[in-house]
Motif scaffolding. Sequence first.
Motif, PDB file in Angstrom:
ATOM      1  N   ASP A  16      -9.484   0.562   5.647  1.00 13.92           N
ATOM      2  CA  ASP A  16     -10.878   0.881   5.312  1.00 13.92           C
ATOM      3  C   ASP A  16     -10.949   1.895   4.181  1.00 13.92           C
ATOM      4  OD1 ASP A  16     -11.958  -0.828   7.121  1.00 13.92           O
ATOM      5  OD2 ASP A  16     -12.448   0.686   8.623  1.00 13.92           O
ATOM      6  N   GLU A  17     -10.158   2.949   4.313  1.00 11.38           N
ATOM      7  CA  GLU A  17     -10.207   4.033   3.336  1.00 11.38           C
ATOM      8  C   GLU A  17      -9.728   3.559   1.967  1.00 11.38           C
ATOM      9  OE1 GLU A  17      -7.805   8.148   2.930  1.00 11.38           O
ATOM     10  OE2 GLU A  17      -9.104   8.015   4.685  1.00 11.38           O
ATOM     11  N   GLN A  18      -8.723   2.683   1.973  1.00 15.87           N
ATOM     12  CA  GLN A  18      -8.195   2.166   0.706  1.00 15.87           C
ATOM     13  C   GLN A  18      -9.112   1.116   0.092  1.00 15.87           C
ATOM     14  OE1 GLN A  18      -3.411   2.413   1.845  1.00 15.87           O
ATOM     15  NE2 GLN A  18      -4.449   0.463   1.664  1.00 15.87           N
ATOM     16  N   GLY A  19      -9.928   0.457   0.943  1.00 16.10           N
ATOM     17  CA  GLY A  19     -10.745  -0.647   0.446  1.00 16.10           C
ATOM     18  C   GLY A  19      -9.903  -1.837   0.054  1.00 16.10           C
ATOM     19  N   HIS A  20      -8.797  -2.050   0.788  1.00 14.83           N
ATOM     20  CA  HIS A  20      -7.851  -3.108   0.446  1.00 14.83           C
ATOM     21  C   HIS A  20      -7.293  -3.696   1.739  1.00 14.83           C
ATOM     22  CE1 HIS A  20      -4.558  -5.153  -1.704  1.00 14.83           C
ATOM     23  NE2 HIS A  20      -5.283  -4.944  -2.777  1.00 14.83           N
ATOM     24  N   PRO A  21      -7.070  -5.032   1.821  1.00 18.29           N
ATOM     25  CA  PRO A  21      -6.665  -5.644   3.081  1.00 18.29           C
ATOM     26  C   PRO A  21      -5.194  -5.472   3.448  1.00 18.29           C
ATOM     27  CG  PRO A  21      -6.848  -7.321   1.394  1.00 18.29           C
ATOM     28  CD  PRO A  21      -7.330  -6.046   0.777  1.00 18.29           C
ATOM     29  N   LEU A  22      -4.402  -4.731   2.636  1.00 15.62           N
ATOM     30  CA  LEU A  22      -3.011  -4.488   2.975  1.00 15.62           C
ATOM     31  C   LEU A  22      -2.627  -3.086   2.507  1.00 15.62           C
ATOM     32  CD1 LEU A  22      -1.435  -4.790   0.021  1.00 15.62           C
ATOM     33  CD2 LEU A  22      -1.798  -7.210   0.496  1.00 15.62           C
ATOM     34  N   THR A  23      -1.487  -2.619   3.005  1.00 11.45           N
ATOM     35  CA  THR A  23      -1.042  -1.285   2.593  1.00 11.45           C
ATOM     36  C   THR A  23       0.471  -1.268   2.468  1.00 11.45           C
ATOM     37  OG1 THR A  23      -1.349   1.081   2.995  1.00 11.45           O
ATOM     38  CG2 THR A  23      -0.779  -0.288   4.910  1.00 11.45           C
ATOM     39  N   THR A  24       0.997  -0.186   1.952  1.00 11.33           N
ATOM     40  CA  THR A  24       2.437   0.010   1.816  1.00 11.33           C
ATOM     41  C   THR A  24       2.800   1.375   2.364  1.00 11.33           C
ATOM     42  OG1 THR A  24       2.276   1.058  -0.350  1.00 11.33           O
ATOM     43  CG2 THR A  24       2.424  -1.351  -0.302  1.00 11.33           C
ATOM     44  N   ALA A  25       4.075   1.586   2.573  1.00 14.48           N
ATOM     45  CA  ALA A  25       4.529   2.888   3.056  1.00 14.48           C
ATOM     46  C   ALA A  25       4.185   3.984   2.058  1.00 14.48           C
ATOM     47  CB  ALA A  25       6.032   2.848   3.316  1.00 14.48           C
ATOM     48  N   ALA A  26       4.279   3.673   0.765  1.00 13.37           N
ATOM     49  CA  ALA A  26       3.967   4.670  -0.254  1.00 13.37           C
ATOM     50  C   ALA A  26       2.509   5.110  -0.155  1.00 13.37           C
ATOM     51  CB  ALA A  26       4.265   4.104  -1.639  1.00 13.37           C
ATOM     52  N   LEU A  28       0.542   4.894   2.497  1.00  7.55           N
ATOM     53  CA  LEU A  28       0.313   5.613   3.739  1.00  7.55           C
ATOM     54  C   LEU A  28       0.886   7.021   3.661  1.00  7.55           C
ATOM     55  CD1 LEU A  28      -0.758   5.521   6.631  1.00  7.55           C
ATOM     56  CD2 LEU A  28       1.503   4.729   7.368  1.00  7.55           C
ATOM     57  N   ALA A  29       2.037   7.153   3.027  1.00 10.62           N
ATOM     58  CA  ALA A  29       2.654   8.483   2.891  1.00 10.62           C
ATOM     59  C   ALA A  29       1.734   9.418   2.125  1.00 10.62           C
ATOM     60  CB  ALA A  29       4.000   8.359   2.183  1.00 10.62           C
ATOM     61  N   ALA A  30       1.105   8.898   1.055  1.00  9.47           N
ATOM     62  CA  ALA A  30       0.181   9.726   0.277  1.00  9.47           C
ATOM     63  C   ALA A  30      -1.042  10.100   1.103  1.00  9.47           C
ATOM     64  CB  ALA A  30      -0.234   8.981  -0.982  1.00  9.47           C
ATOM     65  N   LEU A  32      -1.290  10.362   4.463  1.00  8.00           N
ATOM     66  CA  LEU A  32      -0.985  11.247   5.585  1.00  8.00           C
ATOM     67  C   LEU A  32      -0.201  12.489   5.179  1.00  8.00           C
ATOM     68  CD1 LEU A  32       0.047   8.608   8.306  1.00  8.00           C
ATOM     69  CD2 LEU A  32      -2.206   9.595   7.867  1.00  8.00           C
ATOM     70  N   ASP A  33       0.195  12.510   3.888  1.00  6.47           N
ATOM     71  CA  ASP A  33       1.003  13.634   3.401  1.00  6.47           C
ATOM     72  C   ASP A  33       2.298  13.756   4.193  1.00  6.47           C
ATOM     73  OD1 ASP A  33       1.688  15.720   1.752  1.00  6.47           O
ATOM     74  OD2 ASP A  33       0.601  17.239   2.929  1.00  6.47           O
ATOM     75  N   VAL A  34       2.997  12.626   4.337  1.00  9.82           N
ATOM     76  CA  VAL A  34       4.304  12.598   4.989  1.00  9.82           C
ATOM     77  C   VAL A  34       5.280  11.934   4.024  1.00  9.82           C
ATOM     78  CG1 VAL A  34       3.301  12.510   7.310  1.00  9.82           C
ATOM     79  CG2 VAL A  34       3.841  10.368   6.093  1.00  9.82           C
ATOM     80  N   THR A  35       6.548  11.926   4.409  1.00  8.07           N
ATOM     81  CA  THR A  35       7.542  11.298   3.542  1.00  8.07           C
ATOM     82  C   THR A  35       7.416   9.778   3.603  1.00  8.07           C
ATOM     83  OG1 THR A  35       9.231  11.111   5.250  1.00  8.07           O
ATOM     84  CG2 THR A  35       9.138  13.194   4.015  1.00  8.07           C
ATOM     85  N   HIS A  36       7.993   9.136   2.590  1.00  5.62           N
ATOM     86  CA  HIS A  36       7.974   7.672   2.556  1.00  5.62           C
ATOM     87  C   HIS A  36       8.658   7.102   3.793  1.00  5.62           C
ATOM     88  CE1 HIS A  36       9.037   3.573   1.345  1.00  5.62           C
ATOM     89  NE2 HIS A  36       8.094   3.655   0.397  1.00  5.62           N
ATOM     90  N   ALA A  37       9.769   7.686   4.209  1.00  2.00           N
ATOM     91  CA  ALA A  37      10.507   7.186   5.376  1.00  2.00           C
ATOM     92  C   ALA A  37       9.679   7.319   6.650  1.00  2.00           C
ATOM     93  CB  ALA A  37      11.828   7.944   5.516  1.00  2.00           C
ATOM     94  N   GLU A  38       8.976   8.457   6.804  1.00  4.84           N
ATOM     95  CA  GLU A  38       8.146   8.635   7.997  1.00  4.84           C
ATOM     96  C   GLU A  38       7.013   7.618   8.034  1.00  4.84           C
ATOM     97  OE1 GLU A  38       8.578  13.441   8.818  1.00  4.84           O
ATOM     98  OE2 GLU A  38       7.158  12.724   7.308  1.00  4.84           O
ATOM     99  N   ALA A  39       6.389   7.374   6.881  1.00 10.48           N
ATOM    100  CA  ALA A  39       5.312   6.396   6.829  1.00 10.48           C
ATOM    101  C   ALA A  39       5.825   4.994   7.148  1.00 10.48           C
ATOM    102  CB  ALA A  39       4.661   6.410   5.454  1.00 10.48           C
TER     103      ALA A  39
END
Length: 632
Positions: A16-26, A28-30, A32-39
Motif C-alpha cells: 500500500d505504502e509503495q503503491g506497487h503490487p510487489l516489493t523487494t528486500a531492498a 523493505l529494508a529502506a 523498515l530501516d533494517v539491513t537487506h539480509a534482515e528484510a
Amino acid sequence: MTDEEFSLADFYDTLDEQGHPLTTAARLAARLDVTHAEAEDRLEALVGEGVERVDVSADPVVFYPSDWADTQDRERVVLFADNREIVADQPSQWTRARLSNIAHLEDTTHEGAYRYRIRKEDIWAAPHETLDALLSTLREVTGKRDNGLEEFVESQWRRSHAFRLETHEDGYVVLTARSDDLMGNVGRQKLDDGQLRARIDDRTAWVNEDEVASVKRTLYEAGYPVQDERHLEEGDPLPMDLTLDLRDYQQEWVNRFVTSESGVLVGPPGSGKTVAAMGVMDALEGETLILVPSRDLARQWRQALLDHTTLTREQIGEYHGGEKNIRPVTIATYRTAAMDRHRHLFDGRKWGLIVYDEVHHIPSDVHRRTADLQAVSRLGLSATPVREDDRETDIYTLIGPPIGTDWDALFEAGFVQEPEVEIRYVPWGDDLDRYEWADADGHKRRQLAASNPAKTEEIRQIRRAYPRAKTLVFVDYLDQGNRLAEELGVPFVSGETPHPRRERLFSQFRAGERDTLVISRVGDEGIDLPDAELAILASGLGGSRRQGSQRAGRTMRPAGRALVFVLATRGTGEEDFAQRQTQHLARKGVRVTEQDAQAPAFREEEDEAVGGEDATDGDAVEPPAEESEGNR
C-alpha cells in the motif's frame, strides 16, 4: 520489530505504502530501516503463507501476494498514482459507490477485485460542489495523498469550471469564461461566428441560441466542459403521484437528478430506470416530453404511466407515425420529434422535463436535433451508453452527467439477476455450406457465417437442456429468421411484422401462451418481455457491444435464471464478433465462458478450416427498429 512481528498484514501495508503490487528486500529494508539480509529473512518467512517469490534480472528476488482474495478478508484499496489507477479488493458497497463518483470501472473479476481508472471525464462529471470535497473523497477512498494525482484532479476540475452558459438579464444566452485569457485563447479560438453572435466584454460573449448544443460540444471536445446555468422558462405544472415505492437506489437516482436538473440514469436492464424516471416526474410535477426510438416503446411507456401514476388517459398523448396527440405528457419517437414540420408543436410547449429513453441514440445526426428542444430539466435513460462510433461522450455533453449504481451491488442485492453468458462455437454441418462461405467475400461471407444452418441443431440442443425456459432467439437477417422460425415451429417477429400481430405475439409470450419467439432487432431495446429466461443470439450486428448487452438484458430480471448463449461459427470472424458483443457485460463483472457446440452431430473433430475471414463490419438485412413517419 522482530522477525515474528512482520506479518502478512504488514506485507500488504508495505505494498500500500509503495503503491506497487510487489516489493523487494531492498525496498523493505529502506522502509523498515533494517539491513537487506534482515528484510529478506522476513519476506522469505512469508513465502508459501500468502506470498510468492520470483527471481528477476533487475533485482535478485521480488515478492508478491499469492492470492489476494484468499489471504486477506478485509477490504484493500491500492492506488497506482502514475497510471491513475485504483485496484480495490473486496471493497464494500460504500467504497464502490465512492469510487464510481471519481473513477471509471475498467475491469472486475468474480473473485472480488475491481480496477478503476481516473479519467479526465470522471473529474468533469464528479458530483461534488467543490474541489476540496472531491479531493476529500479521493483521499478517503485511497487512504493517502499523492501530489501528482491531486494536481491532475485540480487541473481537470478547473477546466470543467472554466466556462458557463448563463441567461442574461435581457433574456438572451451568454457564454462566460473564468478569465479573459480563457475567452480569448480558447473560447474565441474554438468557436466561430455562427456560434457566438457578439462580444459583450473580455470574458463574456452573446451565444446564438440555435447553436447552444454545438457550443457545448465544441468546448467539450477541446477539453473544457461547459457548466449550463441558464435560467430556462418554468415548465407548465402537472400535479401527479407515483403509486408504487421506489427502491433505495432508485430514490437516490431521483434525488441526485433533482439536485442537478440534468443527467443520464445508467443501470443494468431490469433495474427500473423507467420507474425511477416516473419518480423524477413525480418530484418535478411539470409537463413532460418522453422521447423513444419506437412506437412499441411509446405504447409501453403509456401503459406504465397509467399503471403506476395518477395520470389519466386524457393527460397522456402519443406522437408518431401512428398517432399524433400533444398532451401534458407526450410520448414521441425521436425521428418524428426531429422533423421540421412537427418541431414547432414541441417547441411551443413549456416542458418541465424531457426524458430521453434509450439515450444512446442521441448522438446520431438525426436524433441529436431533439437535444435542442427547450425544457427545464433533461433526463437520459440507458443500460448501455456505448456506441461503436466512439461518440459516447456526446451523450453526456448533450444531456447531462451519468448517474448510476454499481451493477455488482444490484446483482448482490438480488434486484437484478446476473446473467450466465456462454459463447458457443458452432462448426459447419455441411462441407457445401463451408465451401460456399469460403468462396464468398465481404457482406455475403458475413451473412453466410451468421446464417450457418448448423446453428439450428445447436438451438434445439440448448432448448432441450432448458425445456421450461421462456426463450428468445435473436437474429439479424430476415432470411435466417424466417428459416429458423419454420424449422423450430415458432413465430418470427421482425420490422416487417404488422404492429397488431407483433403486440399479440408479445402478449402471448408474457402470458405464457408461447414459450419461444424468434426475433430480429425489434427486440433489442425497449420491448417489455419480463419473463424471458433464455436468450440465444444466433446472429448479431458485427460485434456490437450495445446489442449484445441489450439482448442479454431481456433476461435480467429479479427472479429466475438469466441464461444467454451467443452462437458463433467456428473459424470465421463471428468468433471475434461474439467476444466483442459480450465485452460490455464482462466489464460490468458478468462472467463470460466459451466452449464448443454441444449438439451430438457436431462433437466429432472438425475438419481443417477453409480460407480466412473478413471481419470487417457490414450492414445486416434487418433494418434498425426505429420508427419512420409511416408504418413499416
